[in-house]
Design an enzyme around this catalytic site. Structure first.
Site, PDB file in Angstrom:
ATOM      1  N   HIS A  18       0.873  -1.194   0.000  1.00 15.93           N
ATOM      2  CA  HIS A  18       0.000   0.000   0.000  1.00 15.93           C
ATOM      3  C   HIS A  18       0.900   1.231   0.000  1.00 15.93           C
ATOM      4  O   HIS A  18       1.510   1.561   1.013  1.00 15.93           O
ATOM      5  CB  HIS A  18      -0.900   0.012   1.248  1.00 15.93           C
ATOM      6  CG  HIS A  18      -1.834   1.174   1.288  1.00 15.93           C
ATOM      7  ND1 HIS A  18      -3.177   1.033   1.498  1.00 15.93           N
ATOM      8  CD2 HIS A  18      -1.628   2.513   1.151  1.00 15.93           C
ATOM      9  CE1 HIS A  18      -3.758   2.215   1.489  1.00 15.93           C
ATOM     10  NE2 HIS A  18      -2.835   3.146   1.289  1.00 15.93           N
ATOM     11  N   HIS A  20       1.542   5.393  -1.682  1.00 17.08           N
ATOM     12  CA  HIS A  20       1.154   6.574  -2.478  1.00 17.08           C
ATOM     13  C   HIS A  20       2.413   7.165  -3.107  1.00 17.08           C
ATOM     14  O   HIS A  20       3.330   7.551  -2.383  1.00 17.08           O
ATOM     15  CB  HIS A  20       0.498   7.632  -1.593  1.00 17.08           C
ATOM     16  CG  HIS A  20      -0.771   7.155  -0.960  1.00 17.08           C
ATOM     17  ND1 HIS A  20      -2.006   7.334  -1.522  1.00 17.08           N
ATOM     18  CD2 HIS A  20      -0.989   6.462   0.180  1.00 17.08           C
ATOM     19  CE1 HIS A  20      -2.937   6.782  -0.753  1.00 17.08           C
ATOM     20  NE2 HIS A  20      -2.341   6.247   0.293  1.00 17.08           N
ATOM     21  N   LEU A  21       2.432   7.223  -4.427  1.00 17.59           N
ATOM     22  CA  LEU A  21       3.590   7.808  -5.115  1.00 17.59           C
ATOM     23  C   LEU A  21       3.298   9.182  -5.706  1.00 17.59           C
ATOM     24  O   LEU A  21       4.225   9.865  -6.143  1.00 17.59           O
ATOM     25  CB  LEU A  21       4.071   6.878  -6.241  1.00 17.59           C
ATOM     26  CG  LEU A  21       4.823   5.616  -5.837  1.00 17.59           C
ATOM     27  CD1 LEU A  21       5.218   4.811  -7.070  1.00 17.59           C
ATOM     28  CD2 LEU A  21       6.066   5.944  -5.013  1.00 17.59           C
ATOM     29  N   ARG A  22       2.005   9.564  -5.762  1.00 22.42           N
ATOM     30  CA  ARG A  22       1.617  10.863  -6.358  1.00 22.42           C
ATOM     31  C   ARG A  22       2.043  10.945  -7.832  1.00 22.42           C
ATOM     32  O   ARG A  22       2.209   9.939  -8.482  1.00 22.42           O
ATOM     33  CB  ARG A  22       2.189  12.051  -5.562  1.00 22.42           C
ATOM     34  CG  ARG A  22       2.065  11.952  -4.050  1.00 22.42           C
ATOM     35  CD  ARG A  22       0.662  11.864  -3.548  1.00 22.42           C
ATOM     36  NE  ARG A  22       0.615  12.024  -2.100  1.00 22.42           N
ATOM     37  CZ  ARG A  22      -0.364  11.575  -1.332  1.00 22.42           C
ATOM     38  NH1 ARG A  22      -1.369  10.887  -1.847  1.00 22.42           N
ATOM     39  NH2 ARG A  22      -0.345  11.785  -0.042  1.00 22.42           N
ATOM     40  N   ASN A  46      -5.276   7.362  -5.885  1.00 20.33           N
ATOM     41  CA  ASN A  46      -5.996   8.592  -5.517  1.00 20.33           C
ATOM     42  C   ASN A  46      -5.274   9.855  -5.984  1.00 20.33           C
ATOM     43  O   ASN A  46      -4.966  10.747  -5.206  1.00 20.33           O
ATOM     44  CB  ASN A  46      -6.292   8.647  -4.008  1.00 20.33           C
ATOM     45  CG  ASN A  46      -5.046   8.663  -3.135  1.00 20.33           C
ATOM     46  OD1 ASN A  46      -3.992   8.179  -3.538  1.00 20.33           O
ATOM     47  ND2 ASN A  46      -5.155   9.232  -1.950  1.00 20.33           N
ATOM     48  N   LYS A 104      -9.430  -0.463  -5.855  1.00 17.37           N
ATOM     49  CA  LYS A 104      -9.439   0.178  -4.542  1.00 17.37           C
ATOM     50  C   LYS A 104     -10.805   0.791  -4.257  1.00 17.37           C
ATOM     51  O   LYS A 104     -11.339   1.528  -5.081  1.00 17.37           O
ATOM     52  CB  LYS A 104      -8.368   1.281  -4.542  1.00 17.37           C
ATOM     53  CG  LYS A 104      -8.432   2.217  -3.368  1.00 17.37           C
ATOM     54  CD  LYS A 104      -7.723   1.674  -2.160  1.00 17.37           C
ATOM     55  CE  LYS A 104      -7.968   2.542  -0.945  1.00 17.37           C
ATOM     56  NZ  LYS A 104      -6.881   2.556   0.000  1.00 17.37           N
ATOM     57  N   HIS A 141     -10.348   0.914   1.905  1.00 19.53           N
ATOM     58  CA  HIS A 141     -10.131   1.891   2.988  1.00 19.53           C
ATOM     59  C   HIS A 141     -11.296   1.710   3.948  1.00 19.53           C
ATOM     60  O   HIS A 141     -12.414   2.133   3.649  1.00 19.53           O
ATOM     61  CB  HIS A 141     -10.068   3.329   2.446  1.00 19.53           C
ATOM     62  CG  HIS A 141      -9.773   4.329   3.523  1.00 19.53           C
ATOM     63  ND1 HIS A 141      -8.579   5.003   3.619  1.00 19.53           N
ATOM     64  CD2 HIS A 141     -10.497   4.726   4.600  1.00 19.53           C
ATOM     65  CE1 HIS A 141      -8.588   5.781   4.686  1.00 19.53           C
ATOM     66  NE2 HIS A 141      -9.748   5.630   5.301  1.00 19.53           N
ATOM     67  N   HIS A 179      -4.384  -0.776   6.025  1.00 15.49           N
ATOM     68  CA  HIS A 179      -3.909   0.020   7.163  1.00 15.49           C
ATOM     69  C   HIS A 179      -4.812  -0.134   8.384  1.00 15.49           C
ATOM     70  O   HIS A 179      -5.389   0.832   8.862  1.00 15.49           O
ATOM     71  CB  HIS A 179      -3.712   1.486   6.798  1.00 15.49           C
ATOM     72  CG  HIS A 179      -4.767   2.110   5.912  1.00 15.49           C
ATOM     73  ND1 HIS A 179      -6.105   2.017   6.170  1.00 15.49           N
ATOM     74  CD2 HIS A 179      -4.660   2.835   4.764  1.00 15.49           C
ATOM     75  CE1 HIS A 179      -6.774   2.658   5.237  1.00 15.49           C
ATOM     76  NE2 HIS A 179      -5.921   3.157   4.374  1.00 15.49           N
ATOM     77  N   LEU A 224      -4.738   8.983   8.169  1.00 16.45           N
ATOM     78  CA  LEU A 224      -6.024   8.296   8.230  1.00 16.45           C
ATOM     79  C   LEU A 224      -5.872   6.843   7.795  1.00 16.45           C
ATOM     80  O   LEU A 224      -5.201   6.600   6.793  1.00 16.45           O
ATOM     81  CB  LEU A 224      -7.046   9.002   7.338  1.00 16.45           C
ATOM     82  CG  LEU A 224      -7.498  10.369   7.870  1.00 16.45           C
ATOM     83  CD1 LEU A 224      -8.298  11.117   6.823  1.00 16.45           C
ATOM     84  CD2 LEU A 224      -8.308  10.201   9.156  1.00 16.45           C
ATOM     85  N   ASP A 252       1.548   2.606   3.525  1.00 16.89           N
ATOM     86  CA  ASP A 252       0.701   3.798   3.372  1.00 16.89           C
ATOM     87  C   ASP A 252       1.555   5.056   3.422  1.00 16.89           C
ATOM     88  O   ASP A 252       1.100   6.106   3.883  1.00 16.89           O
ATOM     89  CB  ASP A 252      -0.411   3.852   4.432  1.00 16.89           C
ATOM     90  CG  ASP A 252      -1.533   4.812   4.022  1.00 16.89           C
ATOM     91  OD1 ASP A 252      -1.561   5.237   2.856  1.00 16.89           O
ATOM     92  OD2 ASP A 252      -2.368   5.133   4.878  1.00 16.89           O
ATOM     93  N   HIS A 256       3.094  14.487   1.665  1.00 18.22           N
ATOM     94  CA  HIS A 256       2.508  15.816   1.443  1.00 18.22           C
ATOM     95  C   HIS A 256       3.637  16.794   1.756  1.00 18.22           C
ATOM     96  O   HIS A 256       4.390  16.573   2.719  1.00 18.22           O
ATOM     97  CB  HIS A 256       1.358  16.096   2.407  1.00 18.22           C
ATOM     98  CG  HIS A 256       0.154  15.231   2.188  1.00 18.22           C
ATOM     99  ND1 HIS A 256      -0.815  15.506   1.252  1.00 18.22           N
ATOM    100  CD2 HIS A 256      -0.237  14.078   2.786  1.00 18.22           C
ATOM    101  CE1 HIS A 256      -1.756  14.582   1.287  1.00 18.22           C
ATOM    102  NE2 HIS A 256      -1.436  13.694   2.204  1.00 18.22           N
ATOM    103  N   ALA A 268      -3.753  14.660   5.733  1.00 20.79           N
ATOM    104  CA  ALA A 268      -3.462  13.394   6.412  1.00 20.79           C
ATOM    105  C   ALA A 268      -2.407  12.631   5.631  1.00 20.79           C
ATOM    106  O   ALA A 268      -2.514  12.489   4.411  1.00 20.79           O
ATOM    107  CB  ALA A 268      -4.738  12.555   6.505  1.00 20.79           C
TER     108      ALA A 268
HETATM  109  O1  DOR Z   1      -3.131   9.338   5.857  1.00 24.07           O
HETATM  110  C1  DOR Z   1      -3.529   9.044   4.735  1.00 24.07           C
HETATM  111  N1  DOR Z   1      -3.034   9.650   3.626  1.00 24.07           N
HETATM  112  N2  DOR Z   1      -4.476   8.135   4.619  1.00 24.07           N
HETATM  113  C2  DOR Z   1      -5.059   7.865   3.444  1.00 24.07           C
HETATM  114  O2  DOR Z   1      -5.938   7.046   3.415  1.00 24.07           O
HETATM  115  C3  DOR Z   1      -4.687   8.618   2.226  1.00 24.07           C
HETATM  116  C4  DOR Z   1      -3.345   9.175   2.334  1.00 24.07           C
HETATM  117  C5  DOR Z   1      -3.044  10.209   1.279  1.00 24.07           C
HETATM  118  O3  DOR Z   1      -3.317   9.958   0.100  1.00 24.07           O
HETATM  119  O4  DOR Z   1      -2.523  11.255   1.617  1.00 24.07           O
HETATM  120 ZN    ZN Z   2      -3.298   5.100   1.709  1.00 18.88          ZN
END
Ligand code: DOR
Ligand code: ZN
Length: 350
Positions: A18, A20-22, A46, A104, A141, A179, A224, A252, A256, A268
């Site tokens: 799990h 996130h690479l953006r 996302n 997802k 999620h 998560h 989150l 996860d 940011h 988050a």
């Molecule tokens: O803390 C989190 N950040 N929880 C998530 O489910 C999404 C993630 C994000 O994409 O920033």
């Molecule tokens: Zn996530």
């Protein structure tokens, strides 16, 4: 019995189930951080706009591969973001073509960029039934979004109100509860013999809600689902070190830039890609469970996803505390690296 004097550990190369690479400059900065130690990662969809169709996943995968160092031998495993308009045949075609490993499910409004997620579960029933038939895993999620439900209860309520009915209706659907943060989730997964697994993040093995709120508010620990009480953290550690095949690593890691975290309404996400394996080795070492680290980070995930473990290995060596940078620089701004709050004695040689 774990060897307290163990100073070296070689394990199959880990995967991150799990991540996130953006996109854009952020992607270029964070992808190499994961590719340094990990063989594969399940890539969260996302983005803005989200990765919804097969063609979106193909294009995103190409953008990821363009910034992964050639020496890394890293494979992104793509996911599709389910919306109420998702076409089941596109999802299944993407899976059969080897483009989308999983889909997802974000309840609408649950987290970052989840506005296009699902409000009404019956709207996605056809795609979930098709996925069950195809054996395609669903990443979930697991939090309800009703404003009247306390944020610390949202995972437990999701299990009762959404996940249990869903699994009853479609028992062949292979679900990953992502998560997990509660004893409730650990118990539910443990009590479910088939078609249910769970990922656990690095940070939820280390922080509880006091770390976020006691003695001052610490935005870099806000994520989150939000971290819960200490007894829940302990349940997560017990699950992770148990060797139980249903629990595996999904960091996860969710970058940011600092200005987006440090504001009146901060985002988050915890960014842990850079130091995750050192953090995990410390957690498993303190728990006297280093021999179980490989199952958690390198074997149980592939088994659930019906993939072989990685061929290559990494070696962790214990010594003087390792210095990780407090931030990484990206083209969008600085991103703070997860601070576990204790020294990290395990160095990773990948
Ligand atoms: O803390 C989190 N950040 N929880 C998530 O489910 C999404 C993630 C994000 O994409 O920033
Ligand atoms: Zn996530």
């Amino acid at each position: 019995m774990a060897d307290k004097n163990m100073t070296s550990l070689t394990i199959r190369r880990p995967d991150d189930w799990h991540l996130h690479l953006r996109d854009g400059d952020m992607l270029a900065a964070v992808a190499p951080e994961t590719a340094r130690h990990f063989g594969r990662a399940i890539i969260m969809p996302n983005l803005v706009p989200p990765v919804v169709r097969m063609e979106d996943a193909v294009a995103y995968r190409d953008r990821i591969m363009a910034v992964v160092p050639e020496t890394a031998n890293f494979q992104p495993l793509m996911t599709l973001y389910l919306t109420e308009e998702t076409d089941p045949s596109d999802v299944i075609a993407a899976h059969k073509a080897g483009i989308a490993t999983a889909a997802k499910l974000y309840p609408a409004g649950a987290t970052t960029n989840s506005a296009s997620g699902v409000k009404n579960m019956s709207a996605v029933r056809p795609v979930l039934e098709a996925m069950a038939e195809a054996g395609m895993p669903l990443c979930v999620h697991g939090e309800v979004t009703n404003s009247e439900i306390d944020i610390f209860d949202r995972e437990a309520v999701f299990i009762d109100k959404v996940l249990k009915p869903l699994r009853k209706r479609i028992p062949d659907l292979r679900v990953i509860m992502e998560h997990v943060t509660t004893q409730d989730a650990v118990d539910y997964v443990r009590d479910t013999p088939k078609n249910l697994g769970a990922t656990i993040t690095t940070h939820h093995l280390i922080i509880n809600r006091n770390h976020i709120l006691a003695g001052g508010i610490r935005p870099h620990y806000y994520c989150l689902p939000v971290a819960k009480r200490e007894r829940h953290r302990i349940a997560l550690v017990q699950a992770a070190i148990s060797g139980d095949k249903r629990f595996f690593l999904g960091t996860d890691s969710a970058p940011h830039i600092d200005p987006a975290k440090l504001q009146e309404c901060g985002c988050a996400g915890v960014f842990s890609a850079s130091n995750t394996m050192s953090c995990l080795a410390e957690v498993f070492d303190v728990a006297g469970a280093l021999p179980k680290l490989e199952a958690f980070s390198s074997l149980n995930g592939p088994a659930f996803y019906r993939l072989p473990p990685n061929d290559s290995t990494i070696t962790l060596t214990k010594g003087e505390p390792v210095d990780y940078p407090t931030h990484i620089q990206t083209g969008e701004g600085p991103v703070t690296v997860f601070d576990p709050g204790f020294p990290l004695h395990w160095r990773v040689d990948a």
